[in-house]
Each structure stands twice: as C-alpha cells, then as structure tokens.
Write a protein that holds these residues in place. Sequence first.
Motif, PDB file in Angstrom:
ATOM      1  N   UNK A  97       0.808  -1.224   0.000  1.00  0.00           N
ATOM      2  CA  UNK A  97       0.000   0.000   0.000  1.00  0.00           C
ATOM      3  C   UNK A  97       0.839   1.271   0.000  1.00  0.00           C
ATOM      4  N   UNK A  98       1.810   1.342   0.891  1.00  0.00           N
ATOM      5  CA  UNK A  98       2.563   2.592   1.011  1.00  0.00           C
ATOM      6  C   UNK A  98       3.366   2.890  -0.253  1.00  0.00           C
ATOM      7  N   UNK A  99       4.163   1.928  -0.749  1.00  0.00           N
ATOM      8  CA  UNK A  99       4.909   2.239  -1.981  1.00  0.00           C
ATOM      9  C   UNK A  99       4.019   2.564  -3.169  1.00  0.00           C
ATOM     10  N   UNK A 100       2.773   2.067  -3.143  1.00  0.00           N
ATOM     11  CA  UNK A 100       1.865   2.361  -4.272  1.00  0.00           C
ATOM     12  C   UNK A 100       1.098   3.669  -4.071  1.00  0.00           C
ATOM     13  N   UNK A 101       1.420   4.382  -2.977  1.00  0.00           N
ATOM     14  CA  UNK A 101       0.805   5.699  -2.774  1.00  0.00           C
ATOM     15  C   UNK A 101      -0.467   5.681  -1.946  1.00  0.00           C
ATOM     16  N   UNK A 102      -0.703   4.606  -1.194  1.00  0.00           N
ATOM     17  CA  UNK A 102      -1.931   4.503  -0.405  1.00  0.00           C
ATOM     18  C   UNK A 102      -1.634   4.386   1.093  1.00  0.00           C
ATOM     19  N   UNK A 103      -0.747   5.262   1.572  1.00  0.00           N
ATOM     20  CA  UNK A 103      -0.413   5.243   2.996  1.00  0.00           C
ATOM     21  C   UNK A 103      -1.662   5.442   3.862  1.00  0.00           C
ATOM     22  N   UNK A 104      -2.584   6.260   3.372  1.00  0.00           N
ATOM     23  CA  UNK A 104      -3.811   6.527   4.138  1.00  0.00           C
ATOM     24  C   UNK A 104      -4.556   5.256   4.501  1.00  0.00           C
ATOM     25  N   UNK A 105      -4.503   4.268   3.629  1.00  0.00           N
ATOM     26  CA  UNK A 105      -5.210   3.009   3.914  1.00  0.00           C
ATOM     27  C   UNK A 105      -4.543   2.263   5.074  1.00  0.00           C
ATOM     28  N   UNK A 106      -3.228   2.411   5.224  1.00  0.00           N
ATOM     29  CA  UNK A 106      -2.536   1.714   6.324  1.00  0.00           C
ATOM     30  C   UNK A 106      -2.870   2.366   7.660  1.00  0.00           C
ATOM     31  N   UNK A 107      -3.322   3.603   7.646  1.00  0.00           N
ATOM     32  CA  UNK A 107      -3.608   4.322   8.884  1.00  0.00           C
ATOM     33  C   UNK A 107      -5.068   4.208   9.292  1.00  0.00           C
ATOM     34  N   UNK A 108      -5.883   3.707   8.400  1.00  0.00           N
ATOM     35  CA  UNK A 108      -7.322   3.665   8.656  1.00  0.00           C
ATOM     36  C   UNK A 108      -7.718   2.400   9.401  1.00  0.00           C
ATOM     37  N   UNK A 109      -8.656   2.544  10.326  1.00  0.00           N
ATOM     38  CA  UNK A 109      -9.225   1.380  11.009  1.00  0.00           C
ATOM     39  C   UNK A 109     -10.707   1.655  11.263  1.00  0.00           C
ATOM     40  N   UNK A 110     -11.549   0.719  10.933  1.00  0.00           N
ATOM     41  CA  UNK A 110     -12.996   0.943  11.118  1.00  0.00           C
ATOM     42  C   UNK A 110     -13.451   0.605  12.527  1.00  0.00           C
ATOM     43  N   UNK A 111     -12.519   0.136  13.373  1.00  0.00           N
ATOM     44  CA  UNK A 111     -12.851  -0.229  14.761  1.00  0.00           C
ATOM     45  C   UNK A 111     -13.937  -1.305  14.831  1.00  0.00           C
ATOM     46  N   UNK A 112     -13.995  -2.140  13.823  1.00  0.00           N
ATOM     47  CA  UNK A 112     -14.942  -3.265  13.847  1.00  0.00           C
ATOM     48  C   UNK A 112     -16.323  -2.935  13.306  1.00  0.00           C
ATOM     49  N   UNK A 113     -16.509  -1.695  12.863  1.00  0.00           N
ATOM     50  CA  UNK A 113     -17.848  -1.317  12.380  1.00  0.00           C
ATOM     51  C   UNK A 113     -18.194  -2.016  11.060  1.00  0.00           C
ATOM     52  N   UNK A 114     -17.185  -2.219  10.212  1.00  0.00           N
ATOM     53  CA  UNK A 114     -17.458  -2.783   8.887  1.00  0.00           C
ATOM     54  C   UNK A 114     -18.034  -4.180   8.942  1.00  0.00           C
ATOM     55  N   UNK A 115     -17.372  -5.056   9.699  1.00  0.00           N
ATOM     56  CA  UNK A 115     -17.888  -6.434   9.727  1.00  0.00           C
ATOM     57  C   UNK A 115     -19.214  -6.520  10.489  1.00  0.00           C
ATOM     58  N   UNK A 116     -19.389  -5.613  11.455  1.00  0.00           N
ATOM     59  CA  UNK A 116     -20.645  -5.668  12.216  1.00  0.00           C
ATOM     60  C   UNK A 116     -21.833  -5.266  11.332  1.00  0.00           C
ATOM     61  N   UNK A 117     -21.632  -4.192  10.550  1.00  0.00           N
ATOM     62  CA  UNK A 117     -22.708  -3.796   9.629  1.00  0.00           C
ATOM     63  C   UNK A 117     -22.978  -4.931   8.642  1.00  0.00           C
ATOM     64  N   UNK A 118     -21.907  -5.476   8.066  1.00  0.00           N
ATOM     65  CA  UNK A 118     -22.082  -6.525   7.052  1.00  0.00           C
ATOM     66  C   UNK A 118     -22.800  -7.740   7.629  1.00  0.00           C
ATOM     67  N   UNK A 119     -22.347  -8.190   8.785  1.00  0.00           N
ATOM     68  CA  UNK A 119     -22.885  -9.446   9.327  1.00  0.00           C
ATOM     69  C   UNK A 119     -24.211  -9.257  10.069  1.00  0.00           C
ATOM     70  N   UNK A 120     -24.283  -8.206  10.883  1.00  0.00           N
ATOM     71  CA  UNK A 120     -25.462  -8.092  11.754  1.00  0.00           C
ATOM     72  C   UNK A 120     -26.605  -7.306  11.138  1.00  0.00           C
TER      73      UNK A 120
END
Length: 160
Positions: free
Chosen positions: A53-76
């Motif tokens: 990610x970082x060498x390809x210019x997507x450092x922002x993605x390495x810093x992001x965390x959904x704190x578990x919201x993504x899987x909870x929305x998807x599953x629940x």
Amino acid sequence: MTLPDLKSDCMNCAALCCVSLVLDKGPMFAIDKAAGTPCPNLGKHLCTIHDDLEPRGFKGCTLYDCAGAGQRVTQERFNGESWRDAPELLPAMMRDFANLRPIHERMTMLVAAETYSLPPELEARRAELLRKLSRLWADTTEQKAAFDAFLSDMRKFVDR
Ligand code: SF4
C-alpha cells in the motif's frame, strides 16, 4: 457486559471502507475516488495491493481502522450479504457504516480508559456509556453529549 468486536475483521466485511470513503489524491492516496465508488484496487472484497500500500501511494489506507464497524454492519445488519452481489444494498450499507463507525471509535476509547483506575463515579459513567453505545446503530444527541462530558471530566482527572 459483552461488547461487539472493536477490531477490524476484513474477512467478514464487504469492504465497506474501500467503497464508502472518499479518497483525495495527495500524500495519503494516489487517486481521487468518490464515495460509493469501489476503489480500483479492490478485488471482490479484499485489497489487491494490501502488502504494497505505502509504496503504491496509499499510505492513508494503512492508517485507517474501522474499529470493527465494517464487519458488524455486514454481518449483523445485512446478514453477510454484499453490495457486490446486491448493488441495491449499497446506500443502506454506506449509511449504516457511516453511522456505526464513530460509535465504535468511541467504544474503543472507553475500553482504553479502563487502564486509568478511574474513581468510582467516572468508572460508573464509563461503563454506562459503553453499555448504551453497544446497543446503538446510530448516534443520538444525548449520547454524544454524555460522551463529551465524560471525556472532559476524564481529562481533568488525568491532568491532575
Ligand atoms: S487501496 Fe486497497 S485498502 Fe485502500 S481503498 Fe483501495 S482497495 Fe481499499
């Protein structure tokens, strides 16, 4: 008290961050991307450049965390379904993800606050906030105000 999982679990998520969020071209992201448009680096649900990610210019993605919201929305909320297979779900999935992520971030902060050996009154407020936030799918003005008041009192306690 049983809390939802507050760590992201991409294997059980429908890549909600990679489709929902706006990317702005710059030091953090190599491209512009609109909300609701899948990132061009996204496979079905997983990032195809995850290890790069970082060498390809997507450092922002390495810093992001959904704190578990993504899987909870998807599953629940959506029973494990995905906007990939059912595109009509996307607006509702994005709405629920946007609503839930700040709640999960707040719960993460409240869990971390446990390490401070808070006085009983603050500890009771911390536990009550966690209990209430763990039941919410969207913020309320009352909960925001209660959290801000707790944070302010907690800062005073820590700064003493
Ligand atoms: S680069 Fe990968 S992690 Fe970042 S938004 Fe795109 S697919 Fe998601």
